[in-house]
Design a protein around this motif. Sequence first.
Motif, PDB file in Angstrom:
ATOM      1  N   PHE A  45       5.536  -0.485  30.057  1.00 41.84           N
ATOM      2  CA  PHE A  45       5.675   0.740  30.834  1.00 41.84           C
ATOM      3  C   PHE A  45       5.508   0.491  32.324  1.00 41.84           C
TER       4      PHE A  45
ATOM      5  N   PHE B 168       8.797   1.099  34.485  1.00 42.41           N
ATOM      6  CA  PHE B 168       8.818   2.330  35.266  1.00 42.41           C
ATOM      7  C   PHE B 168       8.160   2.172  36.629  1.00 42.41           C
TER       8      PHE B 168
ATOM      9  N   THR C 220      11.375  -1.874  22.038  1.00 42.61           N
ATOM     10  CA  THR C 220      11.963  -0.589  21.665  1.00 42.61           C
ATOM     11  C   THR C 220      11.567   0.511  22.635  1.00 42.61           C
ATOM     12  N   ILE C 221      10.330   0.453  23.140  1.00 41.07           N
ATOM     13  CA  ILE C 221       9.871   1.582  23.959  1.00 41.07           C
ATOM     14  C   ILE C 221      10.569   1.623  25.308  1.00 41.07           C
TER      15      ILE C 221
ATOM     16  N   SER D 193      13.773   0.898  25.258  1.00 44.11           N
ATOM     17  CA  SER D 193      15.142   1.060  24.768  1.00 44.11           C
ATOM     18  C   SER D 193      15.953  -0.230  24.791  1.00 44.11           C
TER      19      SER D 193
ATOM     20  N   ASP E 169      14.956   2.266  13.690  1.00 41.75           N
ATOM     21  CA  ASP E 169      14.862   3.632  14.193  1.00 41.75           C
ATOM     22  C   ASP E 169      16.186   4.355  14.041  1.00 41.75           C
TER      23      ASP E 169
ATOM     24  N   THR F 119      17.026   7.455  11.573  1.00 39.91           N
ATOM     25  CA  THR F 119      17.406   8.758  12.128  1.00 39.91           C
ATOM     26  C   THR F 119      18.646   9.283  11.429  1.00 39.91           C
TER      27      THR F 119
ATOM     28  N   PHE G  28      13.192   6.799   5.546  1.00 37.38           N
ATOM     29  CA  PHE G  28      12.359   5.927   6.350  1.00 37.38           C
ATOM     30  C   PHE G  28      11.834   4.737   5.567  1.00 37.38           C
TER      31      PHE G  28
ATOM     32  N   ARG H 213       1.535   5.396  20.187  1.00 32.24           N
ATOM     33  CA  ARG H 213       2.089   5.119  21.512  1.00 32.24           C
ATOM     34  C   ARG H 213       1.856   6.298  22.447  1.00 32.24           C
TER      35      ARG H 213
ATOM     36  N   TRP I  56      -1.740   6.739  24.729  1.00 35.68           N
ATOM     37  CA  TRP I  56      -1.952   6.126  26.038  1.00 35.68           C
ATOM     38  C   TRP I  56      -0.807   6.417  26.978  1.00 35.68           C
ATOM     39  N   LEU I  57       0.271   6.923  26.413  1.00 35.00           N
ATOM     40  CA  LEU I  57       1.436   7.224  27.233  1.00 35.00           C
ATOM     41  C   LEU I  57       1.122   8.343  28.217  1.00 35.00           C
TER      42      LEU I  57
ATOM     43  N   PRO J  64      10.041  11.354  15.919  1.00 38.06           N
ATOM     44  CA  PRO J  64      10.056  10.387  14.814  1.00 38.06           C
ATOM     45  C   PRO J  64       9.049  10.663  13.699  1.00 38.06           C
TER      46      PRO J  64
ATOM     47  N   ARG K  34      14.148   8.780  20.707  1.00 40.36           N
ATOM     48  CA  ARG K  34      14.288   7.997  19.480  1.00 40.36           C
ATOM     49  C   ARG K  34      14.185   8.915  18.258  1.00 40.36           C
TER      50      ARG K  34
ATOM     51  N   PHE L 280      14.127   6.751  24.407  1.00 33.55           N
ATOM     52  CA  PHE L 280      12.710   6.629  24.718  1.00 33.55           C
ATOM     53  C   PHE L 280      11.902   7.538  23.811  1.00 33.55           C
TER      54      PHE L 280
ATOM     55  N   LEU M  62      10.242  10.876  29.811  1.00 37.06           N
ATOM     56  CA  LEU M  62      10.690   9.561  30.279  1.00 37.06           C
ATOM     57  C   LEU M  62      12.181   9.582  30.585  1.00 37.06           C
TER      58      LEU M  62
END
Lengths: 214, 335
Positions: free
Chosen positions: A68, A72, A160-161, A163, A172, A176, A181, B3, B6-7, B115, B180, B200, B205
């Motif tokens: 992150f 970012f 993944t976080i 992307s 994922d 979806t 799952f 996730r 802490w995000l 999700p 996601r 994301f 985000l």
Amino acid sequence: MDVVLDNLDLYLLGIRDTVVLTVVSFALAFLVGVVVAGFRVSPVPPLRAAGAFYVNTFRNTPLALLFFLFYFGFPKMGIGFSAFTWAIIVLTVYTGTFVAETVRAGINSVARGQGEAARALGLSFPQTLGVVVLPQAIRTVVQPLGSIFVALIRNSALATIISVANLSKTADQISTDTVQFVPVYLGVAVAYLLLTLPSGLAVGFLERKFAIKR
Amino acid sequence: MKRQRWLIPVVLLTVGLMGVACGDDDTPTVDGGSTDSTTAKPTFAAGTTMAALQAKGKIVVGTKFDQPGLGQKNPLTSDVEGFDPEIAKIIAAGIFGGSPEDAGSKIEFKETTSPNRELFIENGTVDLVAATYTINDARKQRIDFAGPYYVAHQDIMVKADNNTIKSVADLAGKRVCSVRNSTPAGRIRTMVPDADLQEFDTYTLCKEELLNGRTDAVTTDDAILLGFASENPTALKVVGNQFSTEPYGIGLKRGDEAFRTFINDLLEQSYSNGQWKAAFDKTLGKSGVAAPTPPPVDRYTSAGPATSSTAPGETTTTTAEATTTTAEATTTTAA
């Protein structure tokens, strides 16, 4: 189970992406780790301090947080790369700390007399390290380096976080679109095992190949 | 969830760095509109979910914490605010009695993200989910839906100065951001396979990515996008190309027919007694949008309990008794 078989092509793409992420990051992390390990045992105090700072900072930060902050945070200072490049950078920076500490342990395991003899022959510190000590050091830490590699395969899932395509992200997507799952993620677990188990075997092979015969 | 936890500080930090002022959270003045018609504590047949919840004195509701106007945790007060929590309060009022405002204290809000919603319902982490939860057939195989209580449409949000993206077809070859494991992300994958889809964990985000210029568009339900755009109208705009219909439902454990009927009755009742409109005006309506006509409740036939071992049958007779407390609302809502 059909879900997995129907989407086998996506799984294969995911495996490919995870392999690319892992192999590139590990190659870079290995270079970074060896250099930093050299810093940490060097006779120059600022280099030792820099090495210690790097290791302590990034080894003690959650990997997801690094993703992150890098992805970012840096763009706000005008430093922009693609998400894939950031994933490689973050995985390299994080894994590099573990490589550095492992290699340093290897260096410390090399008999003191080896370094002393090298210096008595007139080799400089970089020469001593590069020609005499490191080749012996790395052989003794093949197994722990292998563990770091396997850990990296699994850590790459966190890309993944931000992307970045990898095996977990594939899961994922499939889940979806199918809302199944459990089978989808079981399939991914198997795919990860297909990567990690052979890696373990390869490491064992390398260790025997490079073992120091004393 | 792991996730997300802490995000939150990271997102706050990022927002802080940008110097973006968080939306004005003026504490809502006491709303005189809530006429409590169900002041008396309702009674339920033993064995129903309603009776169990009433005995427990608490209901756990899964909702989103990061969507302005729909479900957002106020960082100052820790209250969860938005249309979804308001709907949850109407349901809580039906179980515990009193006005929706009073019943709000009986609700424990738990953050659910796109999700993890089915999982939270299946394993009992939450009693129900009101979290911009689109009713669709794939999800109906795992859980049941009461409602719909709102119909949203998938739309596109771009930077205010972007004039090239006007419809979903314009997204081909563009970078598009969504969440996601969400319906909008899946739809973009099928409708515009050429789009470079970025995924994301939260829409916040995605909004950041759009403001940073690393994505060209954010796509999801218009209700969510309008919330973001109204927070930052000079930088963001919603295109207004509605290319899907997203009926929001209340997610419930599969096969709990009594509970589902009860909530459907409550929703219809809230349409006619003004509670639904009050909930809308207080949240999504703040952006100046007039309350739409609520959608008719869809009492579809459930696929039955998730575990096939329990035979459906005798226990369903309690359904009729359970719903007697709520006045049988006439379907006032014509489309």
